[in-house]
Design a protein around this motif. Structure first.
Motif, PDB file in Angstrom:
ATOM      1  N   VAL A 110      -9.919  11.798  -4.024  1.00 20.35           N
ATOM      2  CA  VAL A 110      -8.747  11.733  -3.154  1.00 20.35           C
ATOM      3  C   VAL A 110      -8.912  10.458  -2.342  1.00 20.35           C
ATOM      4  CG1 VAL A 110      -7.458  12.859  -1.319  1.00 20.35           C
ATOM      5  CG2 VAL A 110      -8.566  14.244  -3.080  1.00 20.35           C
ATOM      6  N   PRO A 111      -8.342   9.357  -2.791  1.00 14.89           N
ATOM      7  CA  PRO A 111      -8.743   8.040  -2.280  1.00 14.89           C
ATOM      8  C   PRO A 111      -8.280   7.766  -0.854  1.00 14.89           C
ATOM      9  CG  PRO A 111      -6.865   7.845  -3.760  1.00 14.89           C
ATOM     10  CD  PRO A 111      -7.304   9.276  -3.824  1.00 14.89           C
ATOM     11  N   PHE A 112      -9.066   6.911  -0.206  1.00 15.27           N
ATOM     12  CA  PHE A 112      -8.744   6.353   1.102  1.00 15.27           C
ATOM     13  C   PHE A 112      -8.596   7.416   2.193  1.00 15.27           C
ATOM     14  CE2 PHE A 112      -7.213   3.029  -1.840  1.00 15.27           C
ATOM     15  CZ  PHE A 112      -8.010   1.982  -1.399  1.00 15.27           C
ATOM     16  N   CYS A 113      -9.487   8.392   2.207  1.00 14.46           N
ATOM     17  CA  CYS A 113      -9.457   9.336   3.323  1.00 14.46           C
ATOM     18  C   CYS A 113     -10.798   9.422   4.051  1.00 14.46           C
ATOM     19  CB  CYS A 113      -8.990  10.715   2.880  1.00 14.46           C
ATOM     20  SG  CYS A 113     -10.000  11.518   1.640  1.00 14.46           S
ATOM     21  N   HIS A 128     -13.212  12.174   8.103  1.00 10.50           N
ATOM     22  CA  HIS A 128     -11.882  12.229   7.496  1.00 10.50           C
ATOM     23  C   HIS A 128     -10.869  11.468   8.342  1.00 10.50           C
ATOM     24  CE1 HIS A 128      -8.520  13.748   5.203  1.00 10.50           C
ATOM     25  NE2 HIS A 128      -7.954  14.190   6.315  1.00 10.50           N
ATOM     26  N   ASP A 129     -10.088  10.615   7.685  1.00  3.81           N
ATOM     27  CA  ASP A 129      -9.053   9.824   8.344  1.00  3.81           C
ATOM     28  C   ASP A 129      -7.781   9.913   7.505  1.00  3.81           C
ATOM     29  OD1 ASP A 129      -7.355   7.969   9.445  1.00  3.81           O
ATOM     30  OD2 ASP A 129      -8.824   6.356   9.551  1.00  3.81           O
ATOM     31  N   PRO A 130      -6.774  10.670   7.967  1.00  4.68           N
ATOM     32  CA  PRO A 130      -5.565  10.859   7.158  1.00  4.68           C
ATOM     33  C   PRO A 130      -4.553   9.739   7.282  1.00  4.68           C
ATOM     34  CG  PRO A 130      -5.397  12.132   9.176  1.00  4.68           C
ATOM     35  CD  PRO A 130      -6.759  11.462   9.203  1.00  4.68           C
ATOM     36  N   THR A 131      -4.908   8.648   7.965  1.00 10.64           N
ATOM     37  CA  THR A 131      -3.926   7.574   8.175  1.00 10.64           C
ATOM     38  C   THR A 131      -3.990   6.491   7.108  1.00 10.64           C
ATOM     39  OG1 THR A 131      -5.424   6.241   9.557  1.00 10.64           O
ATOM     40  CG2 THR A 131      -4.141   7.966  10.650  1.00 10.64           C
ATOM     41  N   ARG A 132      -5.112   6.361   6.412  1.00  2.97           N
ATOM     42  CA  ARG A 132      -5.298   5.201   5.542  1.00  2.97           C
ATOM     43  C   ARG A 132      -4.477   5.289   4.254  1.00  2.97           C
ATOM     44  NH1 ARG A 132      -9.533   1.877   7.323  1.00  2.97           N
ATOM     45  NH2 ARG A 132     -10.216   2.653   9.345  1.00  2.97           N
ATOM     46  N   PHE A 133      -4.232   6.493   3.718  1.00  2.00           N
ATOM     47  CA  PHE A 133      -3.508   6.588   2.455  1.00  2.00           C
ATOM     48  C   PHE A 133      -1.992   6.680   2.646  1.00  2.00           C
ATOM     49  CE2 PHE A 133      -5.325  10.943   3.206  1.00  2.00           C
ATOM     50  CZ  PHE A 133      -4.157  11.545   3.674  1.00  2.00           C
ATOM     51  N   ARG A 134      -1.542   6.672   3.879  1.00  2.00           N
ATOM     52  CA  ARG A 134      -0.116   6.846   4.147  1.00  2.00           C
ATOM     53  C   ARG A 134       0.704   5.659   3.666  1.00  2.00           C
ATOM     54  NH1 ARG A 134      -0.505   9.174  10.351  1.00  2.00           N
ATOM     55  NH2 ARG A 134      -1.286  11.267   9.808  1.00  2.00           N
ATOM     56  N   HIS A 135       1.983   5.925   3.499  1.00  2.00           N
ATOM     57  CA  HIS A 135       2.916   4.872   3.092  1.00  2.00           C
ATOM     58  C   HIS A 135       3.617   4.345   4.344  1.00  2.00           C
ATOM     59  CE1 HIS A 135       6.084   2.704   1.044  1.00  2.00           C
ATOM     60  NE2 HIS A 135       5.468   2.938  -0.112  1.00  2.00           N
ATOM     61  N   ASP A 136       2.906   3.503   5.077  1.00  2.00           N
ATOM     62  CA  ASP A 136       3.477   2.883   6.269  1.00  2.00           C
ATOM     63  C   ASP A 136       2.750   1.575   6.522  1.00  2.00           C
ATOM     64  OD1 ASP A 136       1.001   3.567   7.443  1.00  2.00           O
ATOM     65  OD2 ASP A 136       1.815   5.379   8.362  1.00  2.00           O
ATOM     66  N   ALA A 137       3.047   0.930   7.631  1.00  2.00           N
ATOM     67  CA  ALA A 137       2.485  -0.384   7.901  1.00  2.00           C
ATOM     68  C   ALA A 137       0.976  -0.358   8.056  1.00  2.00           C
ATOM     69  CB  ALA A 137       3.122  -0.965   9.170  1.00  2.00           C
ATOM     70  N   ALA A 138       0.405   0.793   8.405  1.00  2.00           N
ATOM     71  CA  ALA A 138      -1.039   0.886   8.587  1.00  2.00           C
ATOM     72  C   ALA A 138      -1.746   1.422   7.355  1.00  2.00           C
ATOM     73  CB  ALA A 138      -1.360   1.768   9.792  1.00  2.00           C
ATOM     74  N   GLY A 139      -1.002   2.052   6.451  1.00  2.00           N
ATOM     75  CA  GLY A 139      -1.609   2.694   5.296  1.00  2.00           C
ATOM     76  C   GLY A 139      -1.485   1.861   4.041  1.00  2.00           C
ATOM     77  N   ILE A 140      -2.185   2.316   3.003  1.00  2.00           N
ATOM     78  CA  ILE A 140      -2.212   1.584   1.735  1.00  2.00           C
ATOM     79  C   ILE A 140      -1.249   2.180   0.713  1.00  2.00           C
ATOM     80  CG2 ILE A 140      -4.081   2.897   0.644  1.00  2.00           C
ATOM     81  CD1 ILE A 140      -5.239   0.138  -0.239  1.00  2.00           C
ATOM     82  N   GLY A 141      -0.629   3.322   1.040  1.00  2.94           N
ATOM     83  CA  GLY A 141       0.455   3.841   0.225  1.00  2.94           C
ATOM     84  C   GLY A 141       0.063   4.518  -1.064  1.00  2.94           C
ATOM     85  N   THR A 142      -1.193   4.967  -1.177  1.00  2.00           N
ATOM     86  CA  THR A 142      -1.626   5.586  -2.439  1.00  2.00           C
ATOM     87  C   THR A 142      -1.367   7.081  -2.485  1.00  2.00           C
ATOM     88  OG1 THR A 142      -3.862   5.730  -1.506  1.00  2.00           O
ATOM     89  CG2 THR A 142      -3.369   3.850  -2.937  1.00  2.00           C
ATOM     90  N   GLY A 143      -0.998   7.699  -1.357  1.00  2.00           N
ATOM     91  CA  GLY A 143      -0.614   9.094  -1.375  1.00  2.00           C
ATOM     92  C   GLY A 143      -1.639  10.029  -0.783  1.00  2.00           C
ATOM     93  N   GLY A 144      -1.128  11.060  -0.118  1.00  2.00           N
ATOM     94  CA  GLY A 144      -1.967  12.082   0.472  1.00  2.00           C
ATOM     95  C   GLY A 144      -2.209  13.236  -0.483  1.00  2.00           C
TER      96      GLY A 144
END
Length: 830
Positions: A110-113, A128-144
């Motif tokens: 489950v990448p980037f968490c 655990h960091d749930p912000t990195r995989f998000r689809h926004d200006a701070a995240g990488i957009g790979t999905g939660g």
């Protein structure tokens, strides 16, 4: 690879291809944290697998991945991230920029968490960091992610998936996994399911997917989200992971126009021809086998120790000397335990206690350790030389020494002590798996079939292997993602050899040691216990334990707990809480860790239960005496964890045709050991109600069952955590965990209890989180309606409440009674 060789391997490149073959990068960072992912296919093997399929691939370090001038799509068409949920935090900005520029990612787990940083020379998980995989200006957009759901789902390859995956490419068809939460992606992104999870109800979930990013932020990027579908440690998991990674890379190249259709089809066909490995031994027949030391004890007991012991200060001695002295302790103990190794101040404390209790008359401190080898020369035949150039060569030497009655020694030490070298293992094996195979073939009929030891090689110098060597128990270690880079390591091949060894052993036996030595070193606690459980072997944690050859020789026939005071009067507006401390199955914790609780001024001022591994009565009876003597009426000992040994009940004996018969045998041993320790409840590691019903049938003397190591089950609310099984056995599932840290215990109780009154709470206490000061504070700061009780008092109050609320006796059906789950034992996937 030249463009000509690439064309020969996979066909002509698409018209949009550059003059150089598209390059693929695999992150390969020594010591990097591994969190899930595809542990059977570590990063270096990913590189090899891709090269074998004709892909131009380069390993890159975390520092290179953090360089925005290096990590660009024009240089690397695809980047493979092999560390599962973990990723190097310093590389995140460059990885995000690469993804935003249209770069493709193939991701395990489950990448980037779980961001990681290098601190004090080591990579450390920052949590655990749930912000990195998000689809926004701070995240990488790979999905939660979502899940896992309670229970087991069916896995199946999605129809017409772009990677050409079929059901035969999956390592297993049933599992409880997390899935891709497609709602966390941009609605314009195209999700192409690769593997689906189908549960008993509701729509299927996406367990693995290919993703075409059509959003503005990451337009043109291609992702392969592998998830957890190949997260096991067996050969089939390596094969499945290779199928996913190689196919995923090829699809990214093809979908980006860097590999034409003919080449893509040809390459997939070549991958499809990779033969699936044979499964590990399974469908075994349950044949109870008598223990060579007799059927009175779960683990062997030494002869009574010499009345006067010889104690040796070994703390400052070189490692090779400590190993040789431990070998001598093992071999002399076969006749009569006489040597006590003083490693720490705890060893002196317990040696004095044995004298105080009269288990020995006294001891002599030996200054001349060399003289011991002359004094006990009749107990050994010479020396075995380990291969120190081979990772775990020392473990192979211990197995040889156990069977050949030898001292494990370096060449120099053997010469100094005048030991004849009988076996020299240097340079004999290219891999540790080769050594395991040779050991099994050479000594399989001489090694113990009723005892083994999962020991990291660093433990050899700590004097931990004497008991295993004394009883000829095979000593072994399986490398994990981090130590798989050591010389001669191959975790998959090693696991296959250990599975064969375990399949040849008797069921319902003990596996000593501990399968964890730091993040990613070894298979880990969960993986190691799962392997042992599958073959009917329960973990008895002894990885720091020394002098067991001596302590196990002490005889204490039975133990008696204090009779608890009557429970307080039942009040229907109260919350009754039993504090139940964890991890007492770990035999090491009783040397010093739990002494701090018993010696604390607050001890005995409020009810407190301690989980204790029942084999302590056989391994360290005098130490158990110390605790039972100091326990007061408000202290209760419960069986920890899952019974006579640490098992995963849902995975127990799955390698057998009739796992329920093997579990019955395990529970019979559990009943015997609990009666010896005067214990009346047991904590299990999870398990559905059908499994708990099996415990209730075999342990009818229990006042209740304390299920779960923390609130892992996904159950919420006190009505789902406290209930009665058919037949009347109360179940108290853990209401608390350590998710909120030291300050969160009462908060978690309030959340789960809600407005229900009266409420009955299994207050699971994580020993590594909560100190005695914390527990005293929790008791002081309790709400006015909270009452702390012992587990036995909790069970009595609960039965009283249920009987009065239904007007029936305690054996009747209650309002909170739930039917046993429909799933039968043995159907759960790993």
């Amino acid at each position: 690879m030249s463009i000509l060789s690439l064309a020969m391997a996979c066909g002509a490149l698409g018209a949009g291809a550059s003059q150089e073959p598209p390059r693929v990068a695999v992150l390969v960072e020594p010591g990097m944290v591994v969190y899930g992912g595809t542990p059977a296919l570590p990063p270096a093997r990913m590189v090899a697998a891709l090269r074998e399929r004709g892909v131009s691939v380069e390993p890159i370090s975390a520092a290179q991945a953090a360089d925005p001038s290096l990590l660009v799509p024009s240089r690397y068409a695809v980047v493979v991230l092999p560390y599962g949920n973990a990723f190097p935090a310093p590389a995140f900005p460059a990885l995000r920029a690469y993804h935003a520029a249209g770069g493709s990612l193939v991701m395990s787990g489950v990448p980037f968490c779980h961001p990681c940083e290098r601190q004090d020379g080591r990579w450390r998980d920052l949590g655990h960091d749930p912000t990195r995989f998000r689809h926004d200006a701070a995240g990488i957009g790979t999905g939660g992610f979502g899940g896992p759901a309670e229970g087991v789902d069916r896995l199946e390859a999605a129809r017409a998936n772009p990677l050409g995956l079929a059901n035969r490419h999956l390592a297993r068809r049933r599992a409880a996994l997390q899935w891709l939460d497609t709602e966390t992606l941009d609605p314009r992104d195209e999700v192409l399911p690769l593997v689906l999870l189908r549960g008993p109800s509701g729509p299927p979930r996406v367990a693995a997917a290919a993703i075409r990013h059509r959003c503005d932020m990451f337009s043109g990027a291609r992702n392969v989200w592998i998830g957890q579908v190949a997260s096991g440690h067996e050969a089939a998991d390596r094969w499945a992971a290779e199928q996913l990674v190689v196919r995923g890379v090829l699809w990214c190249l093809h979908d980006k126009g860097l590999l034409d259709a003919a080449a893509f089809r040809s390459r997939l066909a070549a991958v499809d021809r990779i033969r699936r490995p044979a499964p590990p031994p399974s469908a075994l027949t349950y044949r109870p086998s008598p223990r060579p030391w007799g059927e009175e004890t779960f683990v062997p007991k030494s002869a009574p120790p010499a009345r006067r012991l010889l104690a040796v200060e070994v703390g400052e001695l070189p490692a090779e000397v400590r190993i040789a002295l431990t070998s001598l302790q093992a071999l002399t103990s076969r006749r009569q335990p006489v040597l006590w190794l003083l490693r720490t101040h705890e060893d002196r404390f317990w040696l004095d206690w044995h004298q105080e209790r009269g288990h020995i008359d006294g001891y002599e401190i030996v200054e001349d350790w060399r003289g011991l080898f002359r004094r006990f020369a009749d107990d050994f035949r010479g020396a075995v030389i380990p291969d120190d150039a081979l990772y775990r060569g020392g473990l192979l030497a211990v197995n040889v020494a156990a069977c050949e009655d030898l001292i494990v020694a370096t060449p120099a030490l053997a010469a100094e002590l005048g030991l004849q070298v009988r076996v020299d293992l240097r340079g004999r094996f290219a891999t540790y798996a080769d050594g395991l195979r040779w050991t099994r073939e050479q000594y399989g009929n001489r090694l113990n079939r009723h005892l083994s030891d999962f020991m990291h090689p660093a433990r050899l110098a700590n004097g931990n292997f004497a008991y295993a060597m004394q009883w000829r128990a095979p000593v072994f270690w399986i490398a994990g993602p981090v130590d798989s880079v050591e010389p001669g390591a191959d975790p998959v091949a090693e696991r296959e050899e250990i599975a064969r060894m375990m399949a040849g052993m008797a069921p319902n036996v003990a596996m000593l040691g501990f399968p964890y030595f730091g993040e990613g070193v070894g298979p880990g606690e969960v993986g190691g216990v799962e392997l042992g459980s599958r073959y009917g072997q329960g973990l008895v944690c002894t990885d720091f334990l020394g002098n067991v050859s001596v302590t196990s020789g002490v005889r204490v026939e039975s133990f008696r707990q204090h009779e608890p005071p009557p429970p307080p009067p039942l009040e229907r507006d109260k919350v009754y809480i039993a504090l139940a401390m964890s991890d007492g199955d770990n035999q090491n914790t009783w040397l010093g860790f739990f002494r701090r609780y018993f010696e604390h001024p607050a001890f005995g001022t409020f009810p407190l239960a301690f989980g204790m591994g029942p084999p302590i009565a056989e391994l360290q009876p005098a130490i158990a005496e110390w605790y039972y003597q100091r326990a007061g009426p408000l202290t209760e000992f419960i069986a920890d964890v899952s019974g006579v040994a640490y098992i995963q009940p849902e995975n127990y004996a799955l390698a057998y045709r009739r796992p329920e018969r093997v579990l019955d045998g395990f529970l019979e041993w559990t009943a015997r050991s609990m009666r010896t320790m005067d214990m009346r409840t047991v904590r299990t590691v999870g398990g559905g109600d059908d499994l708990l019903a099996a415990y209730a049938r075999k342990l009818p003397f229990c006042h209740s069952l304390f299920a779960d190591m923390g609130r892992y089950s996904g159950r919420e609310g006190i009505d789902n955590l406290t209930y009665t099984l058919p037949g009347g056995m109360p179940v108290f599932r853990a209401v608390t965990s350590w998710r909120y840290g030291r300050e969160g215990f009462l908060r978690e109780v309030r959340e789960q209890v809600g407005t229900r009154r009266p409420a009955f709470v299994n207050g699971f206490v994580h020993c590594w989180t909560f100190t005695m000061d914390d527990l005293a504070r929790i008791v002081r700061e309790r709400d006015p309606d909270m009452v702390f009780v012992t587990p036995s008092q909790l069970a009595a109050l609960y039965r009283q409440a249920m009987a009065s609320s239904t007007g029936e006796g305690t054996g009747g059906r209650t309002a909170n009674e739930r039917p046993a789950a429909a799933r039968t034992l043995g159907q759960a996937g790993p």
